[in-house]
Design a protein around this motif. Sequence first.
Motif, PDB file in Angstrom:
ATOM      1  N   ARG A   1      39.796  27.672 -33.883  1.00 42.48           N
ATOM      2  CA  ARG A   1      40.629  27.190 -35.123  1.00 42.48           C
ATOM      3  C   ARG A   1      41.620  27.928 -35.161  1.00 42.48           C
ATOM      4  O   ARG A   1      42.823  27.427 -35.784  1.00 42.48           O
ATOM      5  N   LEU A   2      41.451  29.129 -35.245  1.00 41.11           N
ATOM      6  CA  LEU A   2      42.632  30.118 -35.853  1.00 41.11           C
ATOM      7  C   LEU A   2      43.668  30.114 -34.564  1.00 41.11           C
ATOM      8  O   LEU A   2      44.911  30.276 -34.958  1.00 41.11           O
ATOM      9  N   VAL A   3      43.305  29.871 -33.424  1.00 42.86           N
ATOM     10  CA  VAL A   3      44.324  29.784 -32.329  1.00 42.86           C
ATOM     11  C   VAL A   3      45.293  28.536 -32.543  1.00 42.86           C
ATOM     12  O   VAL A   3      46.284  28.470 -32.659  1.00 42.86           O
ATOM     13  N   GLU A   4      44.332  27.391 -32.740  1.00 45.83           N
ATOM     14  CA  GLU A   4      45.186  26.279 -33.104  1.00 45.83           C
ATOM     15  C   GLU A   4      45.998  26.023 -34.397  1.00 45.83           C
ATOM     16  O   GLU A   4      47.232  25.667 -34.267  1.00 45.83           O
ATOM     17  N   LEU A   5      45.500  26.904 -35.325  1.00 46.14           N
ATOM     18  CA  LEU A   5      46.387  26.998 -36.720  1.00 46.14           C
ATOM     19  C   LEU A   5      47.744  27.913 -36.566  1.00 46.14           C
ATOM     20  O   LEU A   5      48.711  27.731 -37.071  1.00 46.14           O
ATOM     21  N   SER A   6      47.296  29.150 -35.764  1.00 46.56           N
ATOM     22  CA  SER A   6      48.405  30.058 -35.607  1.00 46.56           C
ATOM     23  C   SER A   6      49.695  29.198 -34.721  1.00 46.56           C
ATOM     24  O   SER A   6      50.651  29.543 -34.848  1.00 46.56           O
ATOM     25  N   LYS A   7      49.236  28.389 -33.787  1.00 42.98           N
ATOM     26  CA  LYS A   7      50.209  27.648 -32.906  1.00 42.98           C
ATOM     27  C   LYS A   7      51.020  26.642 -33.987  1.00 42.98           C
ATOM     28  O   LYS A   7      52.158  26.456 -33.825  1.00 42.98           O
ATOM     29  N   ARG A   8      50.071  25.915 -34.557  1.00 44.67           N
ATOM     30  CA  ARG A   8      50.742  24.758 -35.323  1.00 44.67           C
ATOM     31  C   ARG A   8      51.673  25.378 -36.409  1.00 44.67           C
ATOM     32  O   ARG A   8      52.786  24.835 -36.791  1.00 44.67           O
ATOM     33  N   HIS A   9      51.326  26.589 -37.075  1.00 43.70           N
ATOM     34  CA  HIS A   9      52.091  27.106 -38.158  1.00 43.70           C
ATOM     35  C   HIS A   9      53.296  28.262 -37.559  1.00 43.70           C
ATOM     36  O   HIS A   9      53.926  28.748 -38.418  1.00 43.70           O
ATOM     37  N   HIS A  10      53.225  28.516 -36.117  1.00 45.46           N
ATOM     38  CA  HIS A  10      54.167  29.292 -35.504  1.00 45.46           C
ATOM     39  C   HIS A  10      54.112  30.727 -36.201  1.00 45.46           C
ATOM     40  O   HIS A  10      54.828  31.266 -36.510  1.00 45.46           O
ATOM     41  N   LEU A  11      52.839  31.116 -36.224  1.00 46.48           N
ATOM     42  CA  LEU A  11      52.413  32.529 -36.928  1.00 46.48           C
ATOM     43  C   LEU A  11      51.686  33.636 -35.894  1.00 46.48           C
ATOM     44  O   LEU A  11      50.705  32.997 -35.544  1.00 46.48           O
ATOM     45  N   PRO A  12      52.270  34.829 -35.529  1.00 42.61           N
ATOM     46  CA  PRO A  12      51.619  35.465 -34.717  1.00 42.61           C
ATOM     47  C   PRO A  12      50.600  36.193 -35.614  1.00 42.61           C
ATOM     48  O   PRO A  12      50.526  36.506 -36.801  1.00 42.61           O
ATOM     49  N   VAL A  13      49.496  36.402 -34.797  1.00 42.25           N
ATOM     50  CA  VAL A  13      48.163  36.829 -35.222  1.00 42.25           C
ATOM     51  C   VAL A  13      47.951  38.041 -34.606  1.00 42.25           C
ATOM     52  O   VAL A  13      47.530  37.641 -33.200  1.00 42.25           O
ATOM     53  N   VAL A  14      47.340  39.007 -35.195  1.00 44.11           N
ATOM     54  CA  VAL A  14      46.644  40.193 -34.494  1.00 44.11           C
ATOM     55  C   VAL A  14      45.154  40.174 -34.718  1.00 44.11           C
ATOM     56  O   VAL A  14      44.796  40.138 -36.140  1.00 44.11           O
ATOM     57  N   HIS A  15      44.353  40.072 -33.918  1.00 40.24           N
ATOM     58  CA  HIS A  15      42.914  40.002 -34.038  1.00 40.24           C
ATOM     59  C   HIS A  15      42.296  41.141 -33.598  1.00 40.24           C
ATOM     60  O   HIS A  15      42.701  41.920 -33.016  1.00 40.24           O
ATOM     61  N   PHE A  16      40.892  40.957 -34.012  1.00 45.23           N
ATOM     62  CA  PHE A  16      40.035  42.277 -33.548  1.00 45.23           C
ATOM     63  C   PHE A  16      39.057  42.157 -32.430  1.00 45.23           C
ATOM     64  O   PHE A  16      38.448  42.889 -31.837  1.00 45.23           O
ATOM     65  N   ARG A  17      39.177  40.870 -31.838  1.00 43.95           N
ATOM     66  CA  ARG A  17      38.255  40.756 -30.788  1.00 43.95           C
ATOM     67  C   ARG A  17      38.940  40.033 -29.744  1.00 43.95           C
ATOM     68  O   ARG A  17      39.838  39.086 -29.820  1.00 43.95           O
ATOM     69  N   LYS A  18      38.628  40.426 -28.379  1.00 41.58           N
ATOM     70  CA  LYS A  18      39.263  40.030 -27.297  1.00 41.58           C
ATOM     71  C   LYS A  18      39.140  38.381 -27.076  1.00 41.58           C
ATOM     72  O   LYS A  18      40.014  37.618 -26.475  1.00 41.58           O
ATOM     73  N   PRO A  19      38.131  37.647 -27.343  1.00 43.90           N
ATOM     74  CA  PRO A  19      38.148  36.224 -27.266  1.00 43.90           C
ATOM     75  C   PRO A  19      39.229  35.398 -27.864  1.00 43.90           C
ATOM     76  O   PRO A  19      39.614  34.341 -27.406  1.00 43.90           O
ATOM     77  N   PHE A  20      40.022  35.941 -28.781  1.00 49.55           N
ATOM     78  CA  PHE A  20      41.033  35.356 -29.634  1.00 49.55           C
ATOM     79  C   PHE A  20      42.402  35.221 -28.362  1.00 49.55           C
ATOM     80  O   PHE A  20      42.667  34.043 -28.231  1.00 49.55           O
ATOM     81  N   PRO A  21      42.838  36.320 -27.831  1.00 46.68           N
ATOM     82  CA  PRO A  21      43.785  36.043 -26.784  1.00 46.68           C
ATOM     83  C   PRO A  21      43.220  35.325 -25.781  1.00 46.68           C
ATOM     84  O   PRO A  21      43.981  34.627 -25.087  1.00 46.68           O
ATOM     85  N   LYS A  22      41.951  35.638 -25.465  1.00 47.59           N
ATOM     86  CA  LYS A  22      41.467  34.542 -24.300  1.00 47.59           C
ATOM     87  C   LYS A  22      41.643  33.043 -24.495  1.00 47.59           C
ATOM     88  O   LYS A  22      41.745  32.313 -23.743  1.00 47.59           O
ATOM     89  N   ALA A  23      41.187  32.878 -25.683  1.00 47.66           N
ATOM     90  CA  ALA A  23      41.278  31.556 -26.205  1.00 47.66           C
ATOM     91  C   ALA A  23      42.851  30.857 -26.346  1.00 47.66           C
ATOM     92  O   ALA A  23      42.943  29.591 -26.839  1.00 47.66           O
ATOM     93  N   GLY A  24      43.935  31.889 -26.321  1.00 43.94           N
ATOM     94  CA  GLY A  24      45.154  31.350 -26.361  1.00 43.94           C
ATOM     95  C   GLY A  24      46.047  32.004 -27.779  1.00 43.94           C
ATOM     96  O   GLY A  24      47.110  31.588 -27.745  1.00 43.94           O
ATOM     97  N   GLY A  25      45.376  32.718 -28.146  1.00 44.90           N
ATOM     98  CA  GLY A  25      45.972  33.628 -29.459  1.00 44.90           C
ATOM     99  C   GLY A  25      46.825  34.801 -28.843  1.00 44.90           C
ATOM    100  O   GLY A  25      46.853  35.226 -27.773  1.00 44.90           O
TER     101      GLY A  25
END
Length: 333
Positions: A241-265
């Motif tokens: 859901r974080l990935v979806e919302l970051s794309k919808r709102h055009h917001l760069p996000v730095v996460h603490f776990r690798k699955p986030f960029p793996k999922a498209g973050g």
Amino acid sequence: MATRYDIAHGLSALALAALFPAMAMLSSPTAAAGRLPRIGFIAFEPGGCGNPAFHRGLRELGYVDGENMVFECRHAEGKFEGLDAAVAELVRAKPDVIVAFGHAPTRAVQRATKDIPIVMIASGEPVELGFAQSLARPGGNMTGVSYYNTELNIKRLELLKTVVPNFKRLAVLVHAGVPEDLASAYIRDAEAAAGALRFDAKVVKFKTLEDLDRAFEEMGRFKADGVYVAPMREVAAETRRLVELSKRHHLPVVHFRKPFPKAGGLMSYGVDYATLYHRTAMYVDRILKGANPAELPIEQPATLEFVINLRAADELGLTIPQGLLLRADELIQ
């Protein structure tokens, strides 16, 4: 070529390995007493009992449930209010050591017993939160691994600043349901890091998926240039859901776990959690062989993983500097 870069402090795996060989020669007190050692495990959710990396670590050390040890697990059914009852039931089973992953389970076990050795993975700074007297010599009945380091806050924010031109406003995403002492520490450290980089910071909290949608709308009204995700298990559970919302709102996000960029973050910078789970089995082994948890140093990860999703960067209109590309452990196309 991608490389890993080390954090400046914390005990390395090599340092710990050098401390333990003599301890490994000790025989198990429980085995000597003619009974199988009992390994207790407190989980937040039912699935936590089967943590693959931890069980693999036990198997590699020769432990087989029902043959040379008994594995006892209790869980809180995913509810903070269920932890104390689950821990009380586990303590009544009289385990020789209890394993707790995360802040809330660790705190619950700490409240329940001062006698049974505890092996933890702490999501906060163990000394500040009262889990240990020091990292080198914990004291009491607790030891284990900590994946949190205050330096990680500023390093993650520096990544955002490097990637996002003219970065000024930071949204700090926090789960509203975590224990107050942990949330306060995360917020304080994130705000301090933002202040050091001269960012305006706003803490945005959520508890449900609907709250998460509203949280991103609030970030938009704040005109945030990027989002720092507080390193909480409850936040990690909403990765997609974080990935979806970051794309919808055009917001760069730095996460603490690798699955986030793996999922498209966009990117993540943090520890390899599976490695930490695996390492806790070593602590269990040493304690069952007679080591005193008060004297076993708490380990902090010596290396961190930096992962960038280049497609996400392109979608956000961001150009990743060559220096960051060279530092990344993994580049996702």
